[in-house]
Write an enzyme that holds these catalytic residues in place. Structure first.
Site, PDB file in Angstrom:
ATOM      1  N   ARG A   1      -0.451  -9.105  13.340  1.00  0.00           N
ATOM      2  CA  ARG A   1      -1.006  -8.038  12.494  1.00  0.00           C
ATOM      3  C   ARG A   1      -1.898  -8.630  11.398  1.00  0.00           C
ATOM      4  O   ARG A   1      -2.913  -8.049  11.032  1.00  0.00           O
ATOM      5  CB  ARG A   1       0.130  -7.207  11.890  1.00  0.00           C
TER       6      ARG A   1
ATOM      7  N   LYS B   1       0.836  -1.207   0.000  1.00  0.00           N
ATOM      8  CA  LYS B   1       0.000   0.000   0.000  1.00  0.00           C
ATOM      9  C   LYS B   1       0.874   1.263   0.000  1.00  0.00           C
ATOM     10  O   LYS B   1       0.642   2.177  -0.768  1.00  0.00           O
ATOM     11  CB  LYS B   1      -0.906   0.052   1.245  1.00  0.00           C
TER      12      LYS B   1
ATOM     13  N   ARG C   1      11.615  -2.526  10.901  1.00  0.00           N
ATOM     14  CA  ARG C   1      10.671  -1.998  11.900  1.00  0.00           C
ATOM     15  C   ARG C   1      10.430  -3.039  12.983  1.00  0.00           C
ATOM     16  O   ARG C   1      10.330  -4.222  12.688  1.00  0.00           O
ATOM     17  CB  ARG C   1       9.331  -1.662  11.219  1.00  0.00           C
TER      18      ARG C   1
ATOM     19  N   ARG D   1      -8.935   1.363   8.881  1.00  0.00           N
ATOM     20  CA  ARG D   1      -8.572  -0.014   9.177  1.00  0.00           C
ATOM     21  C   ARG D   1      -9.705  -0.749   9.886  1.00  0.00           C
ATOM     22  O   ARG D   1      -9.557  -1.927  10.194  1.00  0.00           O
ATOM     23  CB  ARG D   1      -7.330  -0.035  10.058  1.00  0.00           C
TER      24      ARG D   1
ATOM     25  N   ARG E   1      11.447  -6.058   4.518  1.00  0.00           N
ATOM     26  CA  ARG E   1      11.218  -4.611   4.411  1.00  0.00           C
ATOM     27  C   ARG E   1      12.257  -3.861   5.237  1.00  0.00           C
ATOM     28  O   ARG E   1      12.567  -4.232   6.359  1.00  0.00           O
ATOM     29  CB  ARG E   1       9.808  -4.268   4.898  1.00  0.00           C
TER      30      ARG E   1
HETATM   31  P1  ADP Z   1       2.316  -1.754   3.245  1.00  0.00           P
HETATM   32  O1  ADP Z   1       2.365  -0.263   3.156  1.00  0.00           O
HETATM   33  O2  ADP Z   1       1.093  -2.345   2.591  1.00  0.00           O
HETATM   34  O3  ADP Z   1       2.503  -2.277   4.631  1.00  0.00           O
HETATM   35  P2  ADP Z   1       4.872  -1.651   1.798  1.00  0.00           P
HETATM   36  O4  ADP Z   1       4.545  -0.747   0.647  1.00  0.00           O
HETATM   37  O5  ADP Z   1       5.715  -1.084   2.874  1.00  0.00           O
HETATM   38  O6  ADP Z   1       3.525  -2.328   2.387  1.00  0.00           O
HETATM   39  O7  ADP Z   1       5.554  -2.977   1.191  1.00  0.00           O
HETATM   40  C1  ADP Z   1       5.979  -4.041   2.054  1.00  0.00           C
HETATM   41  C2  ADP Z   1       7.330  -4.584   1.564  1.00  0.00           C
HETATM   42  O8  ADP Z   1       7.167  -5.236   0.309  1.00  0.00           O
HETATM   43  C3  ADP Z   1       8.384  -3.493   1.346  1.00  0.00           C
HETATM   44  O9  ADP Z   1       9.644  -4.023   1.692  1.00  0.00           O
HETATM   45  C4  ADP Z   1       8.291  -3.198  -0.155  1.00  0.00           C
HETATM   46  O10 ADP Z   1       9.529  -2.715  -0.672  1.00  0.00           O
HETATM   47  C5  ADP Z   1       7.945  -4.573  -0.714  1.00  0.00           C
HETATM   48  N1  ADP Z   1       7.079  -4.519  -1.896  1.00  0.00           N
HETATM   49  C6  ADP Z   1       6.066  -3.630  -2.137  1.00  0.00           C
HETATM   50  N2  ADP Z   1       5.445  -3.922  -3.314  1.00  0.00           N
HETATM   51  C7  ADP Z   1       6.071  -5.028  -3.812  1.00  0.00           C
HETATM   52  C8  ADP Z   1       5.893  -5.836  -5.001  1.00  0.00           C
HETATM   53  N3  ADP Z   1       4.940  -5.557  -5.910  1.00  0.00           N
HETATM   54  N4  ADP Z   1       6.730  -6.898  -5.168  1.00  0.00           N
HETATM   55  C9  ADP Z   1       7.682  -7.189  -4.235  1.00  0.00           C
HETATM   56  N5  ADP Z   1       7.905  -6.480  -3.123  1.00  0.00           N
HETATM   57  C10 ADP Z   1       7.107  -5.420  -2.889  1.00  0.00           C
HETATM   58  P1  AMP Z   2       1.326   0.799   9.040  1.00  0.00           P
HETATM   59  O1  AMP Z   2       2.502   1.702   8.940  1.00  0.00           O
HETATM   60  O2  AMP Z   2       0.161   1.270   8.203  1.00  0.00           O
HETATM   61  O3  AMP Z   2       1.679  -0.647   8.768  1.00  0.00           O
HETATM   62  O4  AMP Z   2       0.799   0.865  10.559  1.00  0.00           O
HETATM   63  C1  AMP Z   2       1.626   0.437  11.624  1.00  0.00           C
HETATM   64  C2  AMP Z   2       0.785   0.295  12.899  1.00  0.00           C
HETATM   65  O5  AMP Z   2       0.219   1.572  13.261  1.00  0.00           O
HETATM   66  C3  AMP Z   2      -0.410  -0.647  12.799  1.00  0.00           C
HETATM   67  O6  AMP Z   2      -0.049  -2.015  13.002  1.00  0.00           O
HETATM   68  C4  AMP Z   2      -1.300  -0.098  13.933  1.00  0.00           C
HETATM   69  O7  AMP Z   2      -0.829  -0.489  15.208  1.00  0.00           O
HETATM   70  C5  AMP Z   2      -1.081   1.409  13.811  1.00  0.00           C
HETATM   71  N1  AMP Z   2      -2.060   2.015  12.871  1.00  0.00           N
HETATM   72  C6  AMP Z   2      -1.795   2.628  11.680  1.00  0.00           C
HETATM   73  N2  AMP Z   2      -2.913   3.041  11.095  1.00  0.00           N
HETATM   74  C7  AMP Z   2      -3.940   2.689  11.923  1.00  0.00           C
HETATM   75  C8  AMP Z   2      -5.361   2.806  11.865  1.00  0.00           C
HETATM   76  N3  AMP Z   2      -5.984   3.387  10.819  1.00  0.00           N
HETATM   77  N4  AMP Z   2      -6.085   2.319  12.906  1.00  0.00           N
HETATM   78  C9  AMP Z   2      -5.494   1.741  13.958  1.00  0.00           C
HETATM   79  N5  AMP Z   2      -4.170   1.571  14.072  1.00  0.00           N
HETATM   80  C10 AMP Z   2      -3.384   2.035  13.060  1.00  0.00           C
END
Ligand code: ADP
Ligand code: AMP
Length: 213
Positions: free
Chosen positions: A171, A13, A160, A88, A127
């Site tokens: 999660r 995302k 992270r 969420r 990541r």
């Molecule tokens: P989210 O925001 O949904 O938690 P991220 O955008 O941070 O996810 O992506 C999670 C991990 O997967 C990161 O390390 C990112 O670089 C990697 N990633 C994102 N999109 C792809 C893809 N299409 N193919 C492979 N790896 C990806």
């Molecule tokens: P993210 O960076 O989107 O993966 O979010 C990391 C963490 O932040 C999540 O696992 C939750 O603990 C908290 N968080 C982020 N966005 C929300 C939301 N909309 N509602 C509740 N918790 C959130």
């Protein structure tokens, strides 16, 4: 244009939201980034959010909604935004819908980045996030030019705390229980679009652009 990104943690995302924000010149609004910035600054909000985030739990709706509505009320959000990690829960989606409806406004697209659970733990353990600017990499799929260093600002890249496998499983459970129902919510609103998130980053993006255009 107002966009909501849906998908499991690690579905991509944030990666796609940043690319959408760049292409359409709208802000990328991530509640996770806002919480992490507060944790880094040591604010009371950060302290409270951290206690939930470290366990892979959601931060309570009341707090999260307040933060989000304050953010999207800012001037730079006038022409739209891409929401990443919000809503969420169904109550969060309802509050957002009502707040927008009061201004005769609405979300235009909810884009679900679809990635099966099997791929998620691997995605998350690979990541790496920049401690300063929040840019995200993957050690295999989206590597930085220099290992451990952010391409954009030269700061250190870290795993992270909540990307450790034991927290990721929690999660994912929370995602299925509380967030996945939003797919049905936005489907009923008639604005749900699903993209395959398992393909290459640039191909996912091309499919999203085709939807938005
Ligand atoms: P989210 O925001 O949904 O938690 P991220 O955008 O941070 O996810 O992506 C999670 C991990 O997967 C990161 O390390 C990112 O670089 C990697 N990633 C994102 N999109 C792809 C893809 N299409 N193919 C492979 N790896 C990806
Ligand atoms: P993210 O960076 O989107 O993966 O979010 C990391 C963490 O932040 C999540 O696992 C939750 O603990 C908290 N968080 C982020 N966005 C929300 C939301 N909309 N509602 C509740 N918790 C959130």
């Amino acid at each position: 244009m107002k966009i909501v990104m849906l998908g499991a943690p690690g579905a991509g995302k944030g990666t796609q939201a940043k690319m959408i924000a760049d292409k359409y010149s709208i802000p990328h609004v991530s509640t996770g980034d806002i919480f992490r910035a507060n944790i880094k600054e040591g604010t009371a909000l950060g302290l409270e959010a951290k206690s939930y985030m470290d366990q892979g739990k959601l931060v309570p709706d009341e707090l999260t909604v307040r933060i989000l509505l304050d953010r999207v009320a800012k001037d730079d959000c006038k022409n739209g935004y891409v929401l990443d990690g919000f809503p969420r829960t169904i109550p969060q989606a309802e509050v957002l819908k009502d707040a927008l409806a009061k201004q005769n406004d609405k979300i235009d697209f909810a884009i679900d980045v679809d990635v099966p659970d099997e791929n998620i733990v691997k995605r998350m353990s690979g990541r790496r996030a920049c401690v300063t600017c929040g840019a995200t990499y993957h050690i295999e799929h989206v590597p930085p030019k220099k290992e451990g260093i952010c391409d954009k600002c030269g700061s250190e890249l870290i795993l992270r705390d909540d990307d450790k496998p034991e927290t990721v499983l929690n999660r994912l459970k929370v995602y299925h229980e509380q967030t996945q129902p939003l797919i049905d919510f936005y489907n009923k609103e008639g604005i749900l679009k699903t993209v395959d998130g398992t393909i290459d980053v640039k191909d996912v993006f091309a499919n999203i652009v085709a939807i938005l255009n």
